[in-house]
Structure formats: structure tokens, C-alpha cells
Design a protein around this motif. Structure first.
Motif, PDB file in Angstrom:
ATOM      1  N   VAL A  60      89.649 -27.152  52.749  1.00 37.55           N
ATOM      2  CA  VAL A  60      89.880 -26.185  51.672  1.00 37.55           C
ATOM      3  C   VAL A  60      91.383 -25.933  51.640  1.00 37.55           C
ATOM      4  CG1 VAL A  60      89.463 -23.836  50.857  1.00 37.55           C
ATOM      5  CG2 VAL A  60      87.616 -25.109  51.973  1.00 37.55           C
ATOM      6  N   VAL A  61      91.984 -26.103  50.466  1.00 39.20           N
ATOM      7  CA  VAL A  61      93.418 -25.899  50.306  1.00 39.20           C
ATOM      8  C   VAL A  61      93.645 -24.759  49.330  1.00 39.20           C
ATOM      9  CG1 VAL A  61      95.589 -26.943  49.584  1.00 39.20           C
ATOM     10  CG2 VAL A  61      93.857 -28.339  50.732  1.00 39.20           C
ATOM     11  N   ALA A  62      94.444 -23.775  49.748  1.00 32.76           N
ATOM     12  CA  ALA A  62      94.807 -22.634  48.908  1.00 32.76           C
ATOM     13  C   ALA A  62      96.310 -22.429  49.063  1.00 32.76           C
ATOM     14  CB  ALA A  62      94.043 -21.384  49.315  1.00 32.76           C
ATOM     15  N   GLY A  63      97.057 -22.865  48.064  1.00 34.38           N
ATOM     16  CA  GLY A  63      98.517 -22.786  48.154  1.00 34.38           C
ATOM     17  C   GLY A  63      99.000 -23.692  49.264  1.00 34.38           C
ATOM     18  N   SER A  64      99.769 -23.147  50.199  1.00 34.16           N
ATOM     19  CA  SER A  64     100.269 -23.954  51.314  1.00 34.16           C
ATOM     20  C   SER A  64      99.371 -23.834  52.550  1.00 34.16           C
ATOM     21  CB  SER A  64     101.696 -23.521  51.677  1.00 34.16           C
ATOM     22  OG  SER A  64     101.686 -22.178  52.141  1.00 34.16           O
ATOM     23  N   GLN A  65      98.261 -23.136  52.412  1.00 37.12           N
ATOM     24  CA  GLN A  65      97.343 -22.922  53.535  1.00 37.12           C
ATOM     25  C   GLN A  65      96.147 -23.863  53.431  1.00 37.12           C
ATOM     26  OE1 GLN A  65      98.202 -20.793  56.030  1.00 37.12           O
ATOM     27  NE2 GLN A  65     100.078 -20.579  54.850  1.00 37.12           N
ATOM     28  N   GLN A  66      95.553 -24.156  54.578  1.00 39.00           N
ATOM     29  CA  GLN A  66      94.355 -24.982  54.581  1.00 39.00           C
ATOM     30  C   GLN A  66      93.380 -24.494  55.647  1.00 39.00           C
ATOM     31  OE1 GLN A  66      95.298 -29.058  55.408  1.00 39.00           O
ATOM     32  NE2 GLN A  66      96.556 -28.568  57.152  1.00 39.00           N
ATOM     33  N   LEU A  67      92.127 -24.811  55.412  1.00 37.81           N
ATOM     34  CA  LEU A  67      91.031 -24.489  56.318  1.00 37.81           C
ATOM     35  C   LEU A  67      90.162 -25.730  56.376  1.00 37.81           C
ATOM     36  CD1 LEU A  67      89.091 -22.449  57.818  1.00 37.81           C
ATOM     37  CD2 LEU A  67      88.152 -21.958  55.560  1.00 37.81           C
ATOM     38  N   MET A  68      89.727 -26.112  57.552  1.00 37.52           N
ATOM     39  CA  MET A  68      88.864 -27.281  57.683  1.00 37.52           C
ATOM     40  C   MET A  68      87.548 -26.872  58.317  1.00 37.52           C
ATOM     41  SD  MET A  68      91.463 -30.374  58.567  1.00 37.52           S
ATOM     42  CE  MET A  68      92.635 -29.591  59.657  1.00 37.52           C
ATOM     43  N   LEU A  69      86.484 -27.571  57.905  1.00 36.22           N
ATOM     44  CA  LEU A  69      85.143 -27.261  58.393  1.00 36.22           C
ATOM     45  C   LEU A  69      84.361 -28.544  58.620  1.00 36.22           C
ATOM     46  CD1 LEU A  69      85.711 -25.302  55.612  1.00 36.22           C
ATOM     47  CD2 LEU A  69      83.884 -24.090  56.731  1.00 36.22           C
ATOM     48  N   SER A  70      83.326 -28.443  59.444  1.00 34.44           N
ATOM     49  CA  SER A  70      82.369 -29.531  59.621  1.00 34.44           C
ATOM     50  C   SER A  70      81.048 -28.925  60.091  1.00 34.44           C
ATOM     51  CB  SER A  70      82.869 -30.563  60.629  1.00 34.44           C
ATOM     52  OG  SER A  70      82.916 -30.004  61.921  1.00 34.44           O
ATOM     53  N   ASP A  71      80.009 -29.742  60.032  1.00 36.47           N
ATOM     54  CA  ASP A  71      78.694 -29.356  60.544  1.00 36.47           C
ATOM     55  C   ASP A  71      78.472 -29.996  61.905  1.00 36.47           C
ATOM     56  OD1 ASP A  71      77.488 -27.755  58.485  1.00 36.47           O
ATOM     57  OD2 ASP A  71      77.257 -29.560  57.266  1.00 36.47           O
ATOM     58  N   THR A  72      77.587 -29.389  62.689  1.00 37.81           N
ATOM     59  CA  THR A  72      77.156 -29.994  63.947  1.00 37.81           C
ATOM     60  C   THR A  72      76.053 -31.006  63.652  1.00 37.81           C
ATOM     61  OG1 THR A  72      75.430 -28.340  64.265  1.00 37.81           O
ATOM     62  CG2 THR A  72      77.578 -27.884  65.262  1.00 37.81           C
ATOM     63  N   HIS A  73      75.708 -31.794  64.651  1.00 38.01           N
ATOM     64  CA  HIS A  73      74.519 -32.641  64.561  1.00 38.01           C
ATOM     65  C   HIS A  73      73.300 -31.730  64.738  1.00 38.01           C
ATOM     66  CE1 HIS A  73      75.961 -36.864  64.831  1.00 38.01           C
ATOM     67  NE2 HIS A  73      77.067 -36.237  65.175  1.00 38.01           N
ATOM     68  N   PRO A  74      72.170 -32.018  64.069  1.00 35.66           N
ATOM     69  CA  PRO A  74      70.969 -31.197  64.275  1.00 35.66           C
ATOM     70  C   PRO A  74      70.596 -31.164  65.760  1.00 35.66           C
ATOM     71  CG  PRO A  74      70.645 -32.710  62.450  1.00 35.66           C
ATOM     72  CD  PRO A  74      71.946 -33.085  63.112  1.00 35.66           C
ATOM     73  N   GLY A  75      70.274 -29.994  66.251  1.00 31.53           N
ATOM     74  CA  GLY A  75      69.883 -29.824  67.644  1.00 31.53           C
ATOM     75  C   GLY A  75      71.039 -29.665  68.612  1.00 31.53           C
ATOM     76  N   MET A  76      72.264 -29.876  68.132  1.00 34.71           N
ATOM     77  CA  MET A  76      73.436 -29.709  68.999  1.00 34.71           C
ATOM     78  C   MET A  76      73.668 -28.220  69.245  1.00 34.71           C
ATOM     79  SD  MET A  76      77.231 -31.097  68.189  1.00 34.71           S
ATOM     80  CE  MET A  76      78.253 -31.659  69.495  1.00 34.71           C
ATOM     81  N   ALA A  77      74.043 -27.868  70.439  1.00 38.48           N
ATOM     82  CA  ALA A  77      74.283 -26.458  70.748  1.00 38.48           C
ATOM     83  C   ALA A  77      75.344 -25.883  69.824  1.00 38.48           C
ATOM     84  CB  ALA A  77      74.709 -26.318  72.207  1.00 38.48           C
ATOM     85  N   HIS A  78      75.036 -24.741  69.241  1.00 37.79           N
ATOM     86  CA  HIS A  78      75.976 -24.086  68.308  1.00 37.79           C
ATOM     87  C   HIS A  78      75.827 -22.586  68.481  1.00 37.79           C
ATOM     88  CE1 HIS A  78      77.096 -22.296  64.373  1.00 37.79           C
ATOM     89  NE2 HIS A  78      78.082 -23.126  64.497  1.00 37.79           N
ATOM     90  N   GLN A  79      76.921 -21.912  68.709  1.00 38.28           N
ATOM     91  CA  GLN A  79      76.892 -20.469  68.877  1.00 38.28           C
ATOM     92  C   GLN A  79      77.753 -19.847  67.786  1.00 38.28           C
ATOM     93  OE1 GLN A  79      77.900 -19.112  72.783  1.00 38.28           O
ATOM     94  NE2 GLN A  79      77.898 -16.972  72.196  1.00 38.28           N
ATOM     95  N   ILE A  80      77.164 -18.968  67.011  1.00 35.44           N
ATOM     96  CA  ILE A  80      77.913 -18.318  65.932  1.00 35.44           C
ATOM     97  C   ILE A  80      79.069 -17.526  66.524  1.00 35.44           C
ATOM     98  CG2 ILE A  80      77.766 -16.577  64.101  1.00 35.44           C
ATOM     99  CD1 ILE A  80      74.888 -17.498  63.649  1.00 35.44           C
ATOM    100  N   GLY A  81      80.239 -17.713  65.953  1.00 36.58           N
ATOM    101  CA  GLY A  81      81.425 -17.019  66.414  1.00 36.58           C
ATOM    102  C   GLY A  81      82.116 -17.704  67.577  1.00 36.58           C
TER     103      GLY A  81
END
Length: 82
Positions: A60-81
Motif C-alpha cells: 500500500v503506497v500513500a504519498g512517500s509512505q508504504q505499508l506491506m502485508l501478506s497472509d500466513t499459510h493455513p494452519g500456520m501459527a498466527h497471533q493477533i498483534g
């Protein structure tokens, strides 16, 4: 020295939705979206169907800033935050 941080968020199946939200909230655009299903088969063989629609990388690009994201594989350990 000018330093810029690029946050990278790992989601559990909703990276595309989150990228759309952040792009709208920040007045930016979604770019460089790639799904796991877009990747060539690896040594383990073809990608399982349940992961093909998940995001392996989105920017995600907003002006000169950017944010990147991805998903985990299903069943992969994931903790919100985490």
C-alpha cells in the motif's frame, strides 16, 4: 540521515481486505499484489487450492509512505498483534 520505516503486517487470510482498508484510510493505492497461486510450483509440487487465493505480498503506497502485508499459510501459527 533520512530514515524511513516500512511496517510489514502478517495476516491470517485477510491481507487483501486489510490492504484495501489501509489504502482507503490513508488516501493511497494498493500495488504489487501477488497471490500464492501466482507463484510457480516449488519442490513440494503444486500449491494447495486452499492457499492459492491468499496474498503472498501486497504493498500500500500513500504519498512517500508504504505499508506491506501478506497472509500466513493455513494452519500456520498466527497471533493477533504479534
Amino acid at each position: 540521515m533520512n530514515m524511513q520505516w516500512t511496517p510489514y503486517l502478517v495476516m491470517d487470510g485477510n491481507a487483501e481486505e486489510a490492504a484495501d482498508f489501509y489504502a482507503k484510510a490513508l488516501g493511497g493505492v494498493v500495488s504489487e499484489k501477488m497471490r500464492f497461486g501466482d507463484m510457480p510450483p516449488g519442490p513440494q509440487g503444486p500449491m494447495p487450492e486452499e492457499i492459492k487465493s491468499r496474498i503472498t505480498h501486497v504493498r500500500v503506497v500513500a504519498g512517500s509512505q508504504q505499508l506491506m502485508l501478506s497472509d500466513t499459510h493455513p494452519g500456520m501459527a498466527h497471533q493477533i498483534g504479534n
